[in-house]
Design a protein around this motif. Structure first.
Motif, short mmCIF file in Angstrom:
data_model
loop_
_atom_site.label_atom_id
_atom_site.label_comp_id
_atom_site.label_asym_id
_atom_site.label_seq_id
_atom_site.Cartn_x
_atom_site.Cartn_y
_atom_site.Cartn_z
N MET A 62 36.07 96.83 30.15
CA MET A 62 36.61 97.40 31.52
C MET A 62 35.41 98.56 31.57
N VAL A 63 35.20 98.94 32.67
CA VAL A 63 34.27 99.65 33.17
C VAL A 63 34.83 100.46 34.30
N PRO A 64 34.62 101.99 34.47
CA PRO A 64 35.29 102.67 35.66
C PRO A 64 34.75 102.20 37.10
N ASN A 65 35.50 102.15 37.90
CA ASN A 65 34.84 101.64 39.23
C ASN A 65 33.82 102.32 39.49
N SER A 66 33.50 103.69 39.29
CA SER A 66 32.41 104.55 39.73
C SER A 66 31.24 103.96 39.16
N ALA A 67 31.28 103.21 38.05
CA ALA A 67 30.11 102.71 37.33
C ALA A 67 30.02 101.25 37.63
N PHE A 68 31.04 100.67 38.17
CA PHE A 68 30.76 99.25 38.64
C PHE A 68 29.72 99.13 39.47
N MET A 69 28.85 98.00 39.59
CA MET A 69 27.63 97.45 40.28
C MET A 69 28.02 96.02 40.96
N PRO A 70 27.76 95.69 42.16
CA PRO A 70 27.83 94.31 42.50
C PRO A 70 27.02 93.32 41.69
N GLU A 71 25.98 93.74 41.08
CA GLU A 71 25.23 92.82 40.08
C GLU A 71 25.62 92.41 38.96
N MET A 72 26.85 93.11 38.41
CA MET A 72 27.63 92.77 37.42
C MET A 72 28.37 91.71 37.39
N LEU A 73 28.17 90.55 36.25
CA LEU A 73 28.90 89.21 36.59
C LEU A 73 30.44 89.45 35.94
N VAL A 74 31.30 88.82 36.71
CA VAL A 74 32.76 88.85 36.43
C VAL A 74 33.45 87.42 36.03
N ASP A 75 32.81 86.58 36.15
CA ASP A 75 33.24 85.13 36.21
C ASP A 75 32.71 84.26 35.03
N THR A 76 33.37 84.07 33.99
CA THR A 76 32.91 83.49 32.77
C THR A 76 32.38 82.12 33.19
N ASP A 77 33.09 81.18 34.03
CA ASP A 77 32.59 79.93 34.35
C ASP A 77 31.37 79.94 34.98
N TYR A 78 31.12 80.84 35.73
CA TYR A 78 29.56 81.00 36.50
C TYR A 78 28.63 81.53 35.23
N ALA A 79 28.75 82.41 34.49
CA ALA A 79 27.95 82.83 33.54
C ALA A 79 27.68 81.97 32.68
N ALA A 80 28.49 81.15 32.03
CA ALA A 80 28.25 80.21 31.05
C ALA A 80 27.23 79.22 31.50
N GLY A 81 26.19 78.96 30.54
CA GLY A 81 25.02 77.80 31.01
C GLY A 81 23.91 78.52 31.48
N MET A 82 23.88 79.95 31.76
CA MET A 82 22.89 80.50 32.41
C MET A 82 21.78 80.91 31.26
N GLU A 83 20.83 81.21 31.66
CA GLU A 83 19.57 81.41 30.70
C GLU A 83 19.28 82.89 30.98
N THR A 84 19.02 83.52 29.71
CA THR A 84 18.60 85.01 29.80
C THR A 84 17.15 85.06 30.14
N VAL A 85 16.75 86.01 31.14
CA VAL A 85 15.52 86.22 31.53
C VAL A 85 15.09 87.27 30.51
N ILE A 86 15.94 88.24 30.23
CA ILE A 86 15.39 89.23 29.10
C ILE A 86 16.37 89.37 28.08
N PRO A 87 16.17 90.10 27.02
CA PRO A 87 17.20 90.22 26.06
C PRO A 87 18.41 90.98 26.56
#
Length: 241
Positions: A62-87
């Motif tokens: 959980m992060v505060p609304n004030s700290a949330f950015m649109p670039e943050m991922l919120v969907d596990t199904d979408y994130a699974a299988g992605m390759e990390t570009v940086i650590p």
């Protein structure tokens, strides 16, 4: 006696009233906190560059609304299988630019190698760019052997005219990206052309092993389509962003 009983009743009522007030306060506080925070995905552990995210690697924070950015991922199904570009650090919100899903690009530990035609004994005609293939070494004077435990990714398959082999009406790559198995199958059935050039995403060690085995002509490669291509699609590792 009655006075003592009245005192006990009064104290009990006061305690119940205080408990009720405190409970209402905590409930309202929880509701306010929920309204003011957003659940975002974070890694459970440190993840090095070039690793593929698994659902077991992820959890919500959980992060505060004030700290949330649109670039943050919120969907596990979408994130699974992605390759990390940086650590990614443990507990660090995952930003969409820090991960990627472009399977035709080699991983951080790989390069794209064109396999010389003289190194190849046979290629499954059904393979297309984005597929997973298994590599075998075959020769007349020695038993055939599987080269690598894991399947490797096909970067491209082209005709002698340097044209990518695919169906014009139902491109295999678009079907793969959309997660459409039926169109993916149709693309393989409808595509025409003999495979002349094969490009694979390999690690340096894999390429050196292939080169040392095949350059004297005694052994050649047999390239076989792997069902892992459809397994990845079914697991959601290939899908529309």
């Amino acid at each position: 006696m009655n006075r003592r009983r009245n005192i006990v009743i009064s104290l009990t009522a006061a305690m119940l009233s205080a408990s009720l007030v405190y409970g209402m306060y905590k409930l309202q506080r929880i509701q306010i906190e929920r309204q003011e925070t957003v659940a975002v995905l974070v890694p459970k552990r440190f993840i090095a560059a070039g690793e593929r995210l698994q659902k077991s690697d992820l959890e919500y924070k959980m992060v505060p609304n004030s700290a949330f950015m649109p670039e943050m991922l919120v969907d596990t199904d979408y994130a699974a299988g992605m390759e990390t570009v940086i650590p990614l650090g443990k507990g660090e919100p995952i930003l969409d630019w820090k991960v990627d899903r472009y399977y035709l690009q080699p991983k951080r530990t790989e390069s794209t190698f064109q396999i010389p035609k003289e190194y190849i004994r046979s290629i499954s005609n059904g393979i297309r760019a984005g597929d997973k293939v298994l590599l075998y070494a075959s020769g007349d004077g020695s038993p055939s052997q599987r080269l690598f435990k894991e399947a490797v990714t096909v970067a491209s398959v082209k005709t002698s005219g340097n044209v990518e082999i695919d169906s014009i009406e139902n491109p295999n790559l678009l079907s793969l990206a959309d997660g459409n198995k039926e169109q993916m199958y149709a693309a393989r059935r409808e595509a025409n052309g003999m495979i002349e050039y094969l490009n694979l995403n390999l690690s340096e060690a894999q390429w050196l092993q292939i080169d040392s085995l095949c350059k004297n002509g005694a052994l050649k490669l047999v390239v076989a389509y792997s069902p892992e291509s459809l397994d990845l699609l079914a697991e959601g590792e290939v899908g529309e962003p």
